[in-house]
Design an enzyme around this catalytic site. Structure first.
Site, mmCIF file in Angstrom:
data_model
loop_
_atom_site.group_PDB
_atom_site.id
_atom_site.type_symbol
_atom_site.label_atom_id
_atom_site.label_comp_id
_atom_site.label_asym_id
_atom_site.label_seq_id
_atom_site.Cartn_x
_atom_site.Cartn_y
_atom_site.Cartn_z
ATOM 1 N N HIS A 22 41.524 42.286 48.751
ATOM 2 C CA HIS A 22 41.933 40.994 48.202
ATOM 3 C C HIS A 22 40.814 40.385 47.362
ATOM 4 C CE1 HIS A 22 42.932 36.534 48.861
ATOM 5 N NE2 HIS A 22 43.698 36.996 47.900
ATOM 6 N N ASP A 64 47.184 38.503 43.054
ATOM 7 C CA ASP A 64 46.643 37.477 43.947
ATOM 8 C C ASP A 64 47.404 36.160 43.804
ATOM 9 O OD1 ASP A 64 45.136 35.866 45.566
ATOM 10 O OD2 ASP A 64 43.250 36.190 44.503
ATOM 11 N N TYR A 111 33.397 40.756 29.091
ATOM 12 C CA TYR A 111 32.508 41.898 29.330
ATOM 13 C C TYR A 111 31.699 41.711 30.614
ATOM 14 C CZ TYR A 111 33.264 43.547 24.488
ATOM 15 O OH TYR A 111 33.801 44.011 23.308
#
Length: 139
Positions: A22, A64, A111
């Site tokens: 998770h 999620d 990034y």
């Protein structure tokens, strides 16, 4: 072979999806993304595009629901006139599994986030700004 598992998902990718917990994040990257230099775990899916992998991953991977935006895309650099029709494809695929709550992340922040991701899946996607971050949820 297994029933119900999309054939585009390699054994290595399935293993990584199972290992993730998770809150862990998975990047599905386009062909221009510097995947090798940013990945903790790099999975190659050369010859495939992001939409087909995204669809396959989302068939197994819970997003999620405790996060306001479990999906993130690399934002277009200000002043870049590029069109991003692939984003509509992503919204359509995501909406099959949840309400598409998408965050747009500035390129260099994306990034940096990718460096912390559990894994990066490198594809041959040619569309620009086609990178997507998926935050894993619970079942």
């Amino acid at each position: 072979m297994l029933k119900g598992i999309p054939s585009i998902l390699s054994p290595e990718l399935l293993k990584v999806l199972m290992e993730m917990g998770h809150g862990d994040e998975l990047i599905i990257a386009d062909g221009n993304f510097p995947a090798a230099s940013h990945a903790n775990r790099l999975l190659r899916c050369d010859g495939h595009g992001v939409p087909e992998l995204l669809e396959a991953v989302l068939s197994l991977y819970p997003l999620d629901t405790y996060s306001e935006q479990p999906v993130a895309l690399m934002a277009v650099v200000p002043g870049d006139p590029v069109e991003t029709p692939i984003w509509k494809t992503y919204e359509d695929l995501i909406s099959k599994h949840t309400v598409p709550a998408i965050e747009y992340v500035e390129r260099f922040a994306f990034y940096e986030r990718a460096k912390k991701a559990y894994a990066i899946v490198a594809t041959s996607e040619k569309a620009l700004y086609a990178n997507v971050i998926l935050r894993k949820g619970v079942i």
